[in-house]
Design a protein around this motif. Structure first.
Motif, short mmCIF file in Angstrom:
data_model
loop_
_atom_site.label_atom_id
_atom_site.label_comp_id
_atom_site.label_asym_id
_atom_site.label_seq_id
_atom_site.Cartn_x
_atom_site.Cartn_y
_atom_site.Cartn_z
N ILE A 1 48.08 -26.08 -37.22
CA ILE A 1 49.68 -26.15 -37.08
C ILE A 1 50.41 -27.07 -36.07
O ILE A 1 50.62 -28.00 -36.24
CB ILE A 1 49.49 -25.01 -36.86
N HIS A 2 48.81 -27.25 -34.87
CA HIS A 2 49.28 -27.55 -33.74
C HIS A 2 47.92 -27.70 -33.34
O HIS A 2 47.55 -26.78 -33.27
CB HIS A 2 50.46 -26.89 -32.64
N PRO A 3 47.85 -29.16 -32.31
CA PRO A 3 45.94 -29.18 -31.65
C PRO A 3 45.82 -28.04 -30.88
O PRO A 3 44.45 -26.77 -31.16
CB PRO A 3 45.90 -30.28 -31.59
N LEU A 4 46.51 -28.10 -30.16
CA LEU A 4 46.13 -25.94 -29.20
C LEU A 4 46.20 -24.53 -29.79
O LEU A 4 44.86 -24.56 -30.21
CB LEU A 4 47.01 -25.96 -28.17
N VAL A 5 46.51 -24.71 -30.74
CA VAL A 5 47.07 -23.06 -32.39
C VAL A 5 45.86 -23.19 -32.95
O VAL A 5 45.19 -22.27 -33.33
CB VAL A 5 48.25 -23.39 -32.89
N ASP A 6 45.58 -25.01 -33.40
CA ASP A 6 44.36 -24.61 -34.82
C ASP A 6 42.94 -24.39 -33.72
O ASP A 6 41.89 -24.21 -34.34
CB ASP A 6 44.15 -26.45 -34.83
N LEU A 7 42.45 -24.80 -32.20
CA LEU A 7 41.69 -24.95 -31.72
C LEU A 7 41.35 -23.05 -31.11
O LEU A 7 40.56 -22.94 -31.89
CB LEU A 7 42.14 -25.46 -30.57
N CYS A 8 42.50 -22.88 -30.62
CA CYS A 8 43.08 -21.29 -30.70
C CYS A 8 42.19 -20.35 -32.09
O CYS A 8 41.76 -19.79 -31.40
CB CYS A 8 44.25 -20.63 -30.06
N ASN A 9 42.67 -20.76 -33.71
CA ASN A 9 42.92 -20.33 -34.13
C ASN A 9 41.34 -20.36 -34.91
O ASN A 9 40.83 -19.01 -34.99
CB ASN A 9 43.80 -20.24 -35.25
N ALA A 10 40.72 -20.98 -34.10
CA ALA A 10 39.42 -21.27 -35.04
C ALA A 10 38.58 -20.32 -34.75
O ALA A 10 37.30 -19.65 -35.15
CB ALA A 10 39.00 -22.53 -35.35
N ALA A 11 38.92 -20.36 -32.57
CA ALA A 11 37.76 -20.15 -31.72
C ALA A 11 38.20 -18.75 -32.25
O ALA A 11 37.17 -17.19 -31.91
CB ALA A 11 38.37 -20.42 -30.74
N SER A 12 39.69 -17.74 -32.73
CA SER A 12 39.28 -16.21 -32.45
C SER A 12 39.15 -15.68 -34.12
O SER A 12 38.16 -14.91 -34.06
CB SER A 12 40.46 -16.49 -32.72
N ALA A 13 38.42 -17.00 -35.06
CA ALA A 13 38.00 -16.90 -36.75
C ALA A 13 36.53 -16.26 -35.80
O ALA A 13 35.54 -15.40 -37.12
CB ALA A 13 38.40 -17.37 -37.22
N ALA A 14 35.83 -17.49 -35.34
CA ALA A 14 34.71 -16.94 -34.80
C ALA A 14 34.14 -16.30 -34.23
O ALA A 14 33.04 -15.50 -34.08
CB ALA A 14 34.04 -18.77 -34.11
N ALA A 15 34.76 -15.76 -33.24
CA ALA A 15 34.83 -14.55 -32.51
C ALA A 15 34.88 -13.14 -33.22
O ALA A 15 34.37 -12.08 -32.54
CB ALA A 15 35.26 -14.67 -30.81
#
Length: 235
Positions: free
Chosen positions: A95-109
């Protein structure tokens, strides 16, 4: 500007752990593929070990949603929704680099992470029970009114920036290409949540610093508790 959970939320949910990062100077141009890929691989490994519903992080949110009168299989916390999409598609939407990063971190945790454009938040922001007259903008541009008693992220103008707690963010404060100042919030309720939230946000801060080296990013999150429930929204 300040962010807080009202005392009633802390009292009703004593296992709550929350942390925030306040970041200034992000943009829509950043390279996050390596970090996103690492988080996605971690999440896929976790999914291979058992169903999403068995994760203690998700079980805690399901119990909380049920206590709020919501069907946990109809209203899923943001982290569960991401994990289920990842399990189905093998990847997460970009979606957006920041959102992509936060979504991926959210999923991993397996911990919900909200990312809000601070310029679109009016005054202080608090997690509280809705009065019933607040406005919530959907991604489709429609306006809804959260039911009285629903847990929302509310600003001083009466805007609800999230409904049903960690279920869905508002279209009003979604990260856009022109977004520069953001508030990142992570919340969890499972045993050991405080350490997990702090570790998640600390790692995320390091990823953000690599992706946006000119941005103002704290090296550690502000952790909130019932006795220290307020974070100042300054970079």
């Amino acid at each position: 500007m300040r962010f807080r959970h009202v005392p009633e939320v802390w009292a009703d949910h004593p296992t709550l752990s929350a942390g925030v990062l306040v970041v200034d100077g992000v943009s829509g141009a950043a390279e996050v593929d390596e970090a996103v890929g690492g988080y996605v691989r971690r999440a896929l490994t976790m999914l291979a070990d058992g169903p999403v519903s068995a994760l203690p992080q998700i079980q805690a949110w399901r119990r909380t949603f049920a206590a709020m009168g919501l069907k946990p299989t109809q209203y899923r916390c943001a982290a569960e929704s991401l994990l289920r999409r990842l399990g189905k598609d093998g990847t997460l939407p970009r979606i957006h680099p920041l959102v992509d990063l936060c979504n991926a971190a959210s999923a991993a945790a397996a911990i919900p992470v909200a990312v809000l454009d601070r310029d679109r938040v009016k005054g202080d922001l608090e997690v509280r029970y809705a009065h019933g007259d607040e406005t919530y903008a959907t991604f489709a541009g429609e306006v809804e009114h959260p039911a009285a008693g629903e847990v929302i992220f509310a600003d001083e103008a009466g805007q609800a920036h999230a409904r049903r707690w960690t279920y869905k963010q508002s279209g009003a404060s979604v990260v856009r290409p022109e977004t520069r100042e953001v508030l990142i919030v992570a919340e969890a309720l499972h045993p050991g949540a405080a350490a997990d939230v702090e570790a998640l946000l600390t790692a995320l801060a390091a990823d953000l610093a690599r992706a946006w080296p000119a941005a103002r990013i704290p090296s550690a999150p502000a952790m909130l508790t019932s006795t220290a429930p307020v974070a100042k929204l300054t970079g």
